[in-house]
Design a protein around this motif. Structure first.
Motif, PDB file in Angstrom:
ATOM      1  N   ILE A  15       0.863  -1.185   0.000  1.00 41.74           N
ATOM      2  CA  ILE A  15       0.000   0.000   0.000  1.00 41.74           C
ATOM      3  C   ILE A  15       0.896   1.231   0.000  1.00 41.74           C
ATOM      4  CG2 ILE A  15      -1.768   1.256   1.303  1.00 41.74           C
ATOM      5  CD1 ILE A  15      -2.562  -1.467   2.505  1.00 41.74           C
ATOM      6  N   LYS A  16       0.485   2.270  -0.646  1.00 39.15           N
ATOM      7  CA  LYS A  16       1.333   3.461  -0.799  1.00 39.15           C
ATOM      8  C   LYS A  16       1.905   3.891   0.548  1.00 39.15           C
ATOM      9  CE  LYS A  16      -1.190   5.081  -4.841  1.00 39.15           C
ATOM     10  NZ  LYS A  16      -2.066   6.117  -5.427  1.00 39.15           N
TER      11      LYS A  16
ATOM     12  N   TYR B 224      -0.778   6.376   4.796  1.00 43.31           N
ATOM     13  CA  TYR B 224      -1.697   6.016   5.867  1.00 43.31           C
ATOM     14  C   TYR B 224      -0.986   5.729   7.192  1.00 43.31           C
ATOM     15  CZ  TYR B 224      -4.667   5.288   1.774  1.00 43.31           C
ATOM     16  OH  TYR B 224      -5.357   5.459   0.597  1.00 43.31           O
ATOM     17  N   GLY B 225       0.328   5.894   7.228  1.00 36.61           N
ATOM     18  CA  GLY B 225       1.079   5.540   8.429  1.00 36.61           C
ATOM     19  C   GLY B 225       0.607   6.261   9.677  1.00 36.61           C
TER      20      GLY B 225
ATOM     21  N   ILE C  83      -2.611  -3.668  16.918  1.00 41.69           N
ATOM     22  CA  ILE C  83      -2.484  -4.054  15.505  1.00 41.69           C
ATOM     23  C   ILE C  83      -2.507  -2.815  14.614  1.00 41.69           C
ATOM     24  CG2 ILE C  83      -3.644  -5.230  13.584  1.00 41.69           C
ATOM     25  CD1 ILE C  83      -4.627  -7.301  15.663  1.00 41.69           C
ATOM     26  N   LEU C  84      -3.487  -1.928  14.844  1.00 39.07           N
ATOM     27  CA  LEU C  84      -3.583  -0.703  14.041  1.00 39.07           C
ATOM     28  C   LEU C  84      -2.334   0.151  14.211  1.00 39.07           C
ATOM     29  CD1 LEU C  84      -7.312   0.258  14.758  1.00 39.07           C
ATOM     30  CD2 LEU C  84      -6.383  -0.678  12.638  1.00 39.07           C
ATOM     31  N   PHE C  85      -1.888   0.304  15.445  1.00 43.72           N
ATOM     32  CA  PHE C  85      -0.683   1.088  15.719  1.00 43.72           C
ATOM     33  C   PHE C  85       0.525   0.488  15.010  1.00 43.72           C
ATOM     34  CE2 PHE C  85       3.050   2.101  18.324  1.00 43.72           C
ATOM     35  CZ  PHE C  85       2.941   3.479  18.422  1.00 43.72           C
TER      36      PHE C  85
ATOM     37  N   MET D 122       3.098   1.911  12.160  1.00 42.35           N
ATOM     38  CA  MET D 122       4.558   1.925  12.303  1.00 42.35           C
ATOM     39  C   MET D 122       5.239   1.321  11.076  1.00 42.35           C
ATOM     40  SD  MET D 122       5.292   3.253  15.311  1.00 42.35           S
ATOM     41  CE  MET D 122       6.797   2.608  16.025  1.00 42.35           C
ATOM     42  N   ILE D 123       4.647   0.247  10.546  1.00 35.99           N
ATOM     43  CA  ILE D 123       5.210  -0.382   9.343  1.00 35.99           C
ATOM     44  C   ILE D 123       5.212   0.612   8.181  1.00 35.99           C
ATOM     45  CG2 ILE D 123       4.787  -2.165   7.589  1.00 35.99           C
ATOM     46  CD1 ILE D 123       3.668  -3.904   9.915  1.00 35.99           C
TER      47      ILE D 123
END
Length: 551
Positions: free
Chosen positions: A105-106, A110-111, A136-138, A142-143
């Motif tokens: 994903i770009k 969305y980070g 998980i969302l956090f 981070m990724i």
């Protein structure tokens, strides 16, 4: 100064990416722990179901290396045979492609959004489940954020003459360059010990325009080979079947890469044709907007195609690794091997391995019971010395298993566990402790038979009383063991039965004291008989405690 900035930006971005991947994996395992456990339990000899299990487990743990190590551990613990293990490993190769799609994903876009969405439930949610969802969302944020930092850090490299000159050979479109990229991808993955991290770095390099799609595709092929080193390392010191499973993984990935390598230019063209948009298209900001999806698509196509090609040949692959990894000639025992730090293992998988050891401990306790029956019920006094020595050996084995399992689970509990996983871990620690005590008392019971002529001590009414108590205590143990196995322990029933057995033991001791008073038995015989009844009463008590551990 620019070089220093590039280095610390890449390292910082990589660190954030690693942290995000690790946290996402742990949070997914916590949320989906029961799913992983149930999925593992559904493994059958059917190759397709094993592949599905490997795929699902890898999606949940977000690491094919973790799944492969877990599989080696299962084989080593006797939970899985070679054909099942190979099927799971094939599935793991498919499951790991999900990671590529997540990070394709770009990056950067969305980070911060995911970090913002995840931080509040992570910090303020009242239930562990919602905290883990926030985690998980956090972690996904981070990724993305880490990849964005790496991608921006790499951008100056595309205009740096020294760097372009250095990698010019790898950018060429010939088989020599393709082979060199595969080797580099393999080596770097071995060093980093994470194909997901290398995939992230590859996508960041390609998205910033430092390398083109064909170079990235070749690197990804090398990463698929490099990821097998983790399972190979995990199999060191394991049994023969575990070694064969790890080698099957390496051979499968090597052959898959070799097949694609022979048709590599057509492979790249096919992905370009299949995925909309040119792989090396550049937007107004200078970003290569399509290449990440192309890389993720290539990763998926390679692993799915290789699995489909090899499914009909699973038995041949199993036979081949069996041939190149011959048995030593000695009968091997499955045993729990500390695969690195247990706190880094998949919790559901580690608990399944520990449970296999508990089951082995139960089997040894059953063998001890059989030895006691041979002396006291069948009155096989000729082999008394052999039986006593074997009983001591079994008791030592239970001591070792109890220590091994306890250390393993305590280390595993460093991980954040779900409520159910925590309950299972604590129950197993208590259960192995009680089983070790039961083994101790059965071994003592057998040892008491060496004090004198046991046939004179146990006769007539005394023998009937002892036999009845022995049979009832063993039946109580078998009943509790079956209930624990089925996870259907009714402690109120166990407690009531335990009290009945305790009362029975007291009545037998009193009756025997009356016999001693009447002169039927001497003092030493009375003491030995009393010790035998006490041993059975202690076994009864520890059996009740084992039932209570699973309430």
């Amino acid at each position: 100064m620019e070089v220093f900035k590039l280095i610390y930006s890449v390292l910082g971005g990589l660190g954030i990416f690693f942290y995000g991947m690790k946290n996402m994996s742990e949070a997914l395992q916590s949320v989906a722990g029961d799913v992983v456990k149930n999925t593992i339990n559904k493994i059958t000899t059917n190759r397709f179901s094993a592949i599905i299990v490997g795929t699902l487990v890898t999606i949940f743990v977000q690491s094919s290396s973790v799944t492969s190590v877990m599989t080696v551990g299962f084989v080593n613990a006797g939970l899985m045979n070679l054909s099942q293990a190979i099927g799971v490993i094939l599935g793991a190769n498919i499951g790991t492609t999900v990671t590529g799609w997540i990070i394709s994903i770009k990056v950067g876009k969305y980070g911060l959004l995911f970090i913002g969405l995840g931080i509040f439930p992570l910090l303020f949610a009242k239930t562990n489940r919602y905290r883990q969802i926030g985690r998980i969302l956090f972690s996904v944020g981070m990724i993305f954020f880490g990849l964005s930092i790496m991608s921006n850090a790499f951008k100056p490299l595309r205009t740096m003459p020294e760097f372009l000159s250095m990698i010019s050979y790898f950018s060429e479109q010939n088989y020599g360059a393709y082979f060199a990229c595969i080797i580099v991808g393999c080596i770097l993955t071995v060093v980093i010990q994470s194909s997901s991290a290398m995939l992230g770095i590859t996508i960041a390099l390609a998205s910033s325009g430092v390398i083109q799609f064909h170079t990235a595709a070749a690197l990804v092929l090398g990463e698929n080979i490099g990821t097998t080193i983790t399972a190979l390392l995990a199999s060191v010191g394991a049994n023969i079947t575990a070694k064969r499973a790890a080698r099957a993984h390496a051979i499968f990935n090597l052959l898959g890469v070799l097949i694609i390598f022979l048709f590599f230019p057509f492979y790249v063209e096919f992905i370009d044709y299949l995925v909309p948009g040119a792989a090396n298209a550049v937007n107004a900001e200078g970003d290569f907007v399509n290449v990440a999806v192309h890389i993720a698509s290539g990763h998926t196509i390679f692993n799915v195609a290789a699995t489909v090609i090899f499914i009909p040949f699973l038995n041949q692959l199993a036979n081949f690794v069996t041939k190149i990894t011959p048995a030593t000639g000695e009968k091997e025992q499955h045993h729990l091997v500390m695969l690195g730090d247990p706190s880094q293992m998949v919790t559901a998988a580690a608990l399944a391995q520990a449970q296999a050891e508990v089951n082995k401990m139960k089997d040894i306790v059953s063998r001890l019971y059989a030895l006691a029956e041979e002396i006291y019920i069948k009155q096989n006094f000729k082999d008394q010395e052999r039986i006593s020595l074997k009983a001591k050996d079994y008791e030592r084995i239970t001591d070792n298993i109890q220590k091994e399992v306890t250390i393993f689970i305590v280390k595993l509990m460093v991980n954040p566990l779900s409520e159910d996983e925590s309950r299972r871990a604590q129950s197993m620690i208590k259960e192995v402790d009680e089983l070790e005590s039961i083994a101790d008392y059965i071994e003592r019971l057998i040892a008491y038979s060496a004090r004198g002529d046991i046939s004179k001590l146990i006769r007539d009414e005394a023998k009937k009383d002892f036999d009845a108590l022995f049979v009832n205590v063993k039946a109580f143990y078998d009943s509790v063991s079956n209930q624990i196995l089925l996870d259907r322990v009714d402690y109120s029933v166990a407690e009531r039965k335990s009290k009945e057995l305790r009362d029975q033991a007291e009545q037998i001791r009193k009756k025997h004291l009356d016999r001693v008073s009447s002169g039927e038995y001497d003092a030493l015989g009375a003491l030995t008989y009393s010790d035998m009844i006490v041993a059975l009463r202690k076994i009864r008590s520890h059996t009740e405690n084992a039932a209570q551990a699973h309430v």
